[in-house]
Scaffold this motif. Sequence first.
Motif, short mmCIF file in Angstrom:
data_model
loop_
_atom_site.label_atom_id
_atom_site.label_comp_id
_atom_site.label_asym_id
_atom_site.label_seq_id
_atom_site.Cartn_x
_atom_site.Cartn_y
_atom_site.Cartn_z
N UNK A 94 0.84 -1.20 0.00
CA UNK A 94 0.00 0.00 0.00
C UNK A 94 0.88 1.25 0.00
N UNK A 95 0.26 2.38 -0.31
CA UNK A 95 0.95 3.66 -0.18
C UNK A 95 -0.10 4.74 0.10
N UNK A 96 0.38 5.89 0.53
CA UNK A 96 -0.52 7.02 0.80
C UNK A 96 -0.32 8.08 -0.26
N UNK A 97 -1.39 8.74 -0.63
CA UNK A 97 -1.31 9.85 -1.56
C UNK A 97 -2.30 10.92 -1.14
N UNK A 98 -2.35 11.98 -1.91
CA UNK A 98 -3.17 13.13 -1.57
C UNK A 98 -4.63 12.89 -1.94
N UNK A 99 -5.54 13.35 -1.08
CA UNK A 99 -6.96 13.20 -1.38
C UNK A 99 -7.36 14.08 -2.57
N UNK A 100 -6.81 15.30 -2.62
CA UNK A 100 -7.14 16.22 -3.72
C UNK A 100 -6.14 17.38 -3.71
#
Length: 208
Positions: free
Chosen positions: A4-10
Amino acid sequence: MQEQYRTLAHEGVHETEINRSRFLCALAPVADEREAQEFVARIRREHPTATHNCYAYVLGADASVQKASDDGEPGGTAGVPMLQMLLRREMRYVAAVVTRYYGGVKLGAGGLIRAYGGVVGEALDALGTVTRRRYRLATVTVDHQRAGKLENDLRATGRAVREVQYTEAVTIEIGLPDADVPAFRAWLADTTAGTAVLELGGEAYGDA
């Protein structure tokens, strides 16, 4: 592949003031290096009179691409702390541009590092992040008689239904965590009396 990874919602902008200098952190989710560079160029065009437009971006689920620029600030005091903040938060496929309007008070190297890294962290908190998890693409082929109920059952059990196509038979494309495949295969056989066919495809990332 990473699980998994995290990214920006918007995309968005967060502003703060430190010793009379304005710091505006613009963040955007980006798919590749071209998008990242286009985002940086756009923010620079929006702030042509700014003292500095420093940037950092991280691409790849494994952070395989990392770039940073101090844009005239003392070496290592702007782009690098911005990049380090993105990595510390485990952010991927994200570009950050911090625009600074100098307010007449020098911050010193330590102050600049804290300011540039800090405003990126504040912007991430303000805009919010999402987690993308790795899953297996799978296609279920079933007859028209059972398709409607099966699609409803898939959605009801929280399966990520990506696409449904009606031809001679009905194909439903879904996303499955690898660990769920054996249990899903058994559930599908039970639900459709063994009439559905499951084909496994490649891997992708989707919302957790």
